[in-house]
Design a protein around this motif. Structure first.
Motif, PDB file in Angstrom:
ATOM      1  N   PHE A   1       8.852   3.195  -2.600  1.00  0.00           N
ATOM      2  CA  PHE A   1       7.773   3.164  -1.334  1.00  0.00           C
ATOM      3  C   PHE A   1       6.447   2.670  -1.956  1.00  0.00           C
ATOM      4  O   PHE A   1       6.107   1.598  -1.125  1.00  0.00           O
ATOM      5  CB  PHE A   1       7.758   4.474  -0.632  1.00  0.00           C
ATOM      6  CG  PHE A   1       6.874   4.472   0.583  1.00  0.00           C
ATOM      7  CD1 PHE A   1       7.288   4.197   1.801  1.00  0.00           C
ATOM      8  CD2 PHE A   1       5.309   4.690   0.267  1.00  0.00           C
ATOM      9  CE1 PHE A   1       6.383   4.093   2.889  1.00  0.00           C
ATOM     10  CE2 PHE A   1       4.596   4.948   1.394  1.00  0.00           C
ATOM     11  CZ  PHE A   1       4.914   4.602   2.631  1.00  0.00           C
ATOM     12  N   ASN A   2       6.120   3.304  -2.882  1.00  0.00           N
ATOM     13  CA  ASN A   2       4.880   2.620  -3.709  1.00  0.00           C
ATOM     14  C   ASN A   2       4.870   1.123  -3.790  1.00  0.00           C
ATOM     15  O   ASN A   2       4.126   0.427  -3.612  1.00  0.00           O
ATOM     16  CB  ASN A   2       4.753   3.394  -4.931  1.00  0.00           C
ATOM     17  CG  ASN A   2       3.235   3.151  -5.772  1.00  0.00           C
ATOM     18  OD1 ASN A   2       3.328   2.119  -6.385  1.00  0.00           O
ATOM     19  ND2 ASN A   2       2.337   3.831  -5.527  1.00  0.00           N
ATOM     20  N   VAL A   3       6.185   0.680  -4.376  1.00  0.00           N
ATOM     21  CA  VAL A   3       6.066  -0.950  -4.499  1.00  0.00           C
ATOM     22  C   VAL A   3       6.067  -1.607  -3.298  1.00  0.00           C
ATOM     23  O   VAL A   3       5.310  -2.701  -2.987  1.00  0.00           O
ATOM     24  CB  VAL A   3       7.499  -1.066  -5.301  1.00  0.00           C
ATOM     25  CG1 VAL A   3       7.717  -2.716  -5.401  1.00  0.00           C
ATOM     26  CG2 VAL A   3       7.427  -0.532  -6.706  1.00  0.00           C
ATOM     27  N   LEU A   4       6.680  -1.234  -2.346  1.00  0.00           N
ATOM     28  CA  LEU A   4       6.881  -1.986  -1.258  1.00  0.00           C
ATOM     29  C   LEU A   4       5.687  -1.640  -0.039  1.00  0.00           C
ATOM     30  O   LEU A   4       5.475  -3.066   0.548  1.00  0.00           O
ATOM     31  CB  LEU A   4       8.191  -1.670  -0.412  1.00  0.00           C
ATOM     32  CG  LEU A   4       9.518  -2.163  -0.868  1.00  0.00           C
ATOM     33  CD1 LEU A   4      10.801  -1.528  -0.355  1.00  0.00           C
ATOM     34  CD2 LEU A   4       9.762  -3.767  -0.739  1.00  0.00           C
ATOM     35  N   PHE A   5       5.404  -0.814   0.001  1.00  0.00           N
ATOM     36  CA  PHE A   5       4.363  -0.380   0.933  1.00  0.00           C
ATOM     37  C   PHE A   5       2.907  -0.190   0.535  1.00  0.00           C
ATOM     38  O   PHE A   5       2.198   0.132   1.669  1.00  0.00           O
ATOM     39  CB  PHE A   5       5.111   0.815   1.929  1.00  0.00           C
ATOM     40  CG  PHE A   5       6.199   0.387   2.580  1.00  0.00           C
ATOM     41  CD1 PHE A   5       6.282  -0.747   3.793  1.00  0.00           C
ATOM     42  CD2 PHE A   5       7.346   0.800   2.233  1.00  0.00           C
ATOM     43  CE1 PHE A   5       7.628  -0.873   4.243  1.00  0.00           C
ATOM     44  CE2 PHE A   5       8.649   0.805   2.644  1.00  0.00           C
ATOM     45  CZ  PHE A   5       8.744  -0.213   3.945  1.00  0.00           C
TER      46      PHE A   5
END
Length: 246
Positions: free
Chosen positions: A194-198
């Motif tokens: 989630f940290n990478v994508l959003f």
């Protein structure tokens, strides 16, 4: 004499293991540890004793070939010679991939290095979420980081690459773990993805997360179901691209 060489060998080994913790956090410390690995490795003779391992390992061969291509590429184009030397100085660290292989011959040392790396990435992940939630607003901590791109110790490109790899490692650990360890690792894998994508803006991290996600599905489900992993990775990346303002 052999005892002194063994001491230097242990020093090279533990400096290499320490890189796992330093890599996501401090470039200066990382460079110091790399220098110690090189110096202690030469004095111990470990590189020469295991040169056959380096010569026949496909990962080492790939790293050496890539370095060779970079050197050849530096002679092409209209850039100044000084620029080529500066770029080569950054990318020749790839040579350490080949040099580190003999130091991690035993599985326990590989586990130590990965554990150090995962601990450093867990700290990075926690701080990134705290920045994202605004926990440091009005304080002197991480004032140069914004909630719209909550990277911590590195710039967003490097942060995305390292966090995507951490998400993959957490997922691997979740698969092999038991009980609460499995739940914790699975939660960290989801939070890292989630940290990478959003949350952050490192587009190279998006690509790496998709590739590692597809590979993970392949390793879990097998070759026949590889298309499921590829389709899932593509769907996740598309969702991130359309939904996330980052």
């Amino acid at each position: 004499m052999q005892k002194i060489r063994d001491i230097f060998g242990q020093g090279a080994l533990w400096a290499a293991i320490g890189i796992g913790a330093a890599l996501p956090i401090s470039t200066a410390l990382d460079n110091i540890l790399l220098f110690l690995v090189l110096l202690a490795g030469i004095l111990s003779g470990v590189f020469w004793r295991h040169r056959a391992l380096i010569r026949h390992n496909p990962v080492a061969i790939a790293a050496l070939l890539l370095c060779g291509l970079l050197v050849l590429g530096s002679f092409y184009g209209q850039g100044a010679g000084r620029d080529a030397v500066n770029v080569l100085g950054k990318y020749l660290d790839i040579l350490f991939i080949a040099l580190l292989l003999p130091l991690f011959g035993e599985p326990r040392y590989r586990r130590y290095g990965l554990t150090f790396f995962m601990a450093a990435m867990t700290l990075t992940l926690a701080l990134s979420y705290l920045i994202w939630f605004g926990a440091f607003e009005g304080t002197q901590f991480f004032t140069y980081r914004g909630r719209d791109n909550p990277v911590v110790f590195k710039f967003h490109i490097t942060h995305g690459i390292l966090m995507a790899f951490a998400a993959y490692l957490f997922a691997v650990k979740a698969r092999s773990g038991m009980g609460q360890t499995r739940i914790l690792m699975a939660a960290l894998a989801l939070l890292a993805a989630f940290n990478v994508l959003f949350m952050t803006q490192g587009r190279t991290g998006y690509l790496l997360l998709g590739v590692l996600g597809a590979y993970y599905m392949y390793s879990v489900l097998g070759r026949r179901e590889l298309w499921l992993g590829v389709a899932g990775a593509i769907a996740l990346l598309m969702m991130g691209y359309t939904v996330s303002p980052a």
